[in-house]
Design an enzyme around this catalytic site. Structure first.
Site, mmCIF file in Angstrom:
data_model
loop_
_atom_site.group_PDB
_atom_site.id
_atom_site.type_symbol
_atom_site.label_atom_id
_atom_site.label_comp_id
_atom_site.label_asym_id
_atom_site.label_seq_id
_atom_site.Cartn_x
_atom_site.Cartn_y
_atom_site.Cartn_z
ATOM 1 C CG PHE A 347 -2.256 -0.853 1.230
ATOM 2 C CD1 PHE A 347 -3.493 -0.996 0.759
ATOM 3 C CD2 PHE A 347 -1.977 -2.779 2.068
ATOM 4 C CE1 PHE A 347 -3.930 -1.496 0.886
ATOM 5 C CE2 PHE A 347 -2.585 -3.088 1.959
ATOM 6 C CZ PHE A 347 -3.844 -2.857 1.805
ATOM 7 C CG ASP A 348 1.124 5.881 -1.725
ATOM 8 O OD1 ASP A 348 2.135 6.497 -0.981
ATOM 9 O OD2 ASP A 348 0.269 6.545 -1.926
ATOM 10 C CE LYS A 349 2.320 8.093 5.743
ATOM 11 N NZ LYS A 349 1.521 9.753 6.179
ATOM 12 C CB VAL A 549 -3.332 -1.071 -2.333
ATOM 13 C CG1 VAL A 549 -5.283 0.174 -2.962
ATOM 14 C CG2 VAL A 549 -3.913 -1.881 -3.040
#
Length: 662
Positions: A347-349, A549
């Site tokens: 995941f990107d944050k 994501v």
């Protein structure tokens, strides 16, 4: 034979009865077949009279089969329809009129039912096209005039009546309303919209428009009349691009389908050689040539891979249609299959796992000022700044003040680049900023430095406030995790995702703080876009498949290098729609478990379909070769398996994810 085109569900809408023509002709074929059979067995009529209903049955049952075969032969292809015609003509030559008519009746009935069933899946996708409004009310002078949406230009003002469909992508400039965005984003609850504060702002892209003022073509307006400024012409609207992408996605074959096609390439010539050889069985077995010819015709029906050809495309089509209804765009069979096999997600944050905007999390008072007094001065000074952190302080600070009787006077406000802000509030010098702001002014006591370090360890951005020469308080801000992040990750764990990691450009402490709060396996901080790509490649080696994501803007390179790129909030972002393999149209993380669960179900159904289709051939072929099954039995099983496979695939249209209730 390899494509089984008309079996692969291009319905015939060109007949006298519209899309029911094929079914009506098939049923008529059955009626005349039954008439011929009854006359043949229970009457004393001359055979010429019995032949007439059989011939009519042949005509009705063979009409579309012959039409299809001629079209294919003219392109130099021999398909299943052609082979079925050979078998029917062969039966007639052997005087087995009833069996030939039965073959054509069941083959045409099977195709008709298959087309009607698959049309259901196509209609789910075409319902997207029907969302597109045809006309709009455009402002011309002081009036609103009805025009074709093709005539709308960027910058036009259009009115949307209550409870009607929005005609173009645009920015809301007049009126407040709630809009049902389900057709585009899959969100079940209408979203409140309000007009943009400044009508003169020129937006160069759709992403720049604040979410609350952004309006999509094809969505449904609530009970208020609104006016919007057109931002995209009709052919470029999110809805139109969504329709195009879904249509293209149907064409893209999955790995299983490519494998099936390859198998058919070798299988079909093999079947034809076998059929020719079976014609010479009378040289080895004690039977006539007619018996051998009949045996070869029965084997031809048994070996035709109709069910195999339709098994994967029907499941892919139904899966893509169901996903689109739930607000997920899956771009073809490959991402649909890959998504179902995932065990690891990256995941990107910012904006993916977190809200993407800072929130004030802590207010620490240091010198006896009351909470209200302290915050009023802070909010007053920060109101003079445009910095995103200042805006967060003003927004959340006001919410924390118990009695707000207007803000104090501010003068001589000055932003100090990279350090903070200072100014006069009610004649008092106030400074707000990081420790660097105070380096040259005054010594920061050790215990205050300790308090700041503790907050920074939690991944927060910390500001120290000074009134005149006295430190009065500490403010801490943080980009907080989405409320849906923790429950979504635990759902993903339940459905078998073993590894969930976060890749972020933020420092490692911030990454660790967010990761431990929401339950990630690992967090990698301080990453540049190219380092995210390296990390993705490394994870792919370890896990064999990984999905990335993100929001599709700065994550595009990492998405492109992952097995499946998943973009969130794609309805608002052109880049996200283009780069992702899977696009979650709403900016909602909680749709992700639904998308993965649906893909797993689709994969399961593809496997079941392959077993059914290959299993029937494996049983029928030996049965016809050894003479245990005649053409009639072969046709019943052959067409039966095709219909079972299609109906099995259609179950996906009714898919409900038990974890996310989508």
């Amino acid at each position: 034979m390899s494509g089984h085109n008309h079996g692969c569900c291009e319905p015939h809408n060109d007949g006298i009865f519209g899309d029911k023509t094929e079914l009506i002709l098939a049923i008529s074929s059955g009626v005349f077949l039954l008439t011929g059979f009854l006359l043949d067995n229970f009457s004393e009529f001359n055979f010429i009279y019995i032949l007439i209903p059989y011939l009519i049955s042949y005509g009705f049952g063979g009409y579309y089969t012959l039409k299809e075969a001629v079209q294919e032969i003219s392109k130099g292809k021999f398909q299943i329809d052609f082979l079925m015609l050979i078998a029917a003509v062969g039966a007639a030559l052997l005087d087995k009129w009833a069996e030939g008519a039965l073959l054509l009746f069941l083959f045409s009935l099977g195709h008709a039912l298959e087309h009607l069933a698959m049309a259901k899946a196509r209609k789910s996708i075409e319902s997207l096209t029907n969302l597109s409004p045809k006309v709009a009310l455009r402002k011309e002078g002081d009036d609103f005039v009805e025009v074709n949406i093709g005539k709308l230009k960027i910058g036009d003002l259009i009115r949307i009546r209550p409870n009607s469909t929005v005609s173009a992508d645009g920015v809301l400039i007049n009126g407040s309303t709630s809009i049902n965005q389900a057709p585009i984003t899959g969100e079940s609850i209408p979203v409140d919209k309000e007009p943009i504060r400044d009508n003169n702002i020129e937006f160069t892209s759709f992403e720049e428009i604040p979410e609350r003022s952004r309006v999509y073509a094809g969505t449904i307006n609530g009970n208020s009349s609104i006016e919007i400024k057109v931002i995209k012409e009709s052919q470029d609207s999110t809805l139109n691009r969504l329709i195009t992408m879904v249509q293209e996605a149907q064409e893209k074959k999955s790995p299983t389908q490519l494998l099936t096609d390859k198998f058919e390439k070798f299988y079909v010539p093999g079947v034809l050689i076998l059929i020719i050889l079976l014609n010479f069985a009378f040289l080895i077995v004690d039977e006539t040539w007619q018996d051998s010819f009949y045996r070869s015709m029965a084997a031809l029906v048994a070996a035709s891979p109709c069910a195999l050809a339709i098994s994967t495309p029907s499941a892919v089509l139904s899966g893509i249609a169901r996903a689109a209804k739930g607000g997920v765009l899956i771009k073809g069979g490959k991402p649909l299959e890959d998504l179902g096999t995932l065990r690891a997600l990256a995941f990107d944050k910012t904006g993916t796992l977190t809200e993407g905007k800072p929130e004030m999390t802590d207010v620490v008072l240091l010198n006896g000022l009351s909470n209200d007094e302290f915050l009023q001065k802070v909010v007053a000074l920060e109101s003079s700044s445009n910095h995103p952190l200042a805006k967060a302080v003003v927004r959340d600070g006001k919410a924390k003040i118990t009695i707000l009787n207007g803000l104090p006077e501010v003068s001589n406000s000055e932003a100090i680049q990279g350090k903070g802000i200072k100014g006069m509030v009610n004649g008092e010098t106030i400074r707000i900023g990081n420790l660097e702001l105070y380096e040259e002014i005054s010594e920061v006591p050790l215990e205050i430095q300790q308090k700041i370090k503790v907050l920074e360890k939690e991944g927060k951005t910390v500001m120290l406030v000074q009134n005149n020469n006295e430190f009065s308080g500490i403010l801490a801000l943080m980009d907080t995790p989405r409320k849906s992040a923790k429950p979504t990750l635990s759902k993903l764990k339940k459905i078998g995702i073993r590894k969930m990691v976060m890749l972020t450009g933020d420092n490692q402490e911030v990454a660790n703080a967010v990761a431990s709060e929401i339950g990630l396996t690992d967090a990698y901080g301080n990453l540049l876009p190219e380092e995210k790509v390296e990390r993705i490649k490394k994870l792919e080696k370890e896990e064999s498949k990984i999905a990335m994501v993100g929001d599709g803007v700065n994550d595009a390179p990492a998405m492109a290098n992952s097995t499946v790129g998943i973009a969130m909030g794609a309805a608002g972002s052109d880049v996200a729609l283009e780069t992702a393999d899977v696009a979650l149209m709403a900016d909602k993380l909680e749709i992700l478990p639904f998308a993965i669960a649906l893909s797993r179900k689709a994969q399961q159904i593809v496997k079941q379909n392959l077993w059914i289709s290959l299993g029937v051939v494996a049983l029928l072929l030996p049965a016809t070769i050894f003479g245990w099954a005649n053409i009639g039995i072969a046709v019943v099983f052959h067409e039966g398996s095709t219909i079972v496979v299609v109906l099995n695939a259609l179950r996906l249209l009714a898919f409900k994810d038990k974890y996310s209730n989508i």
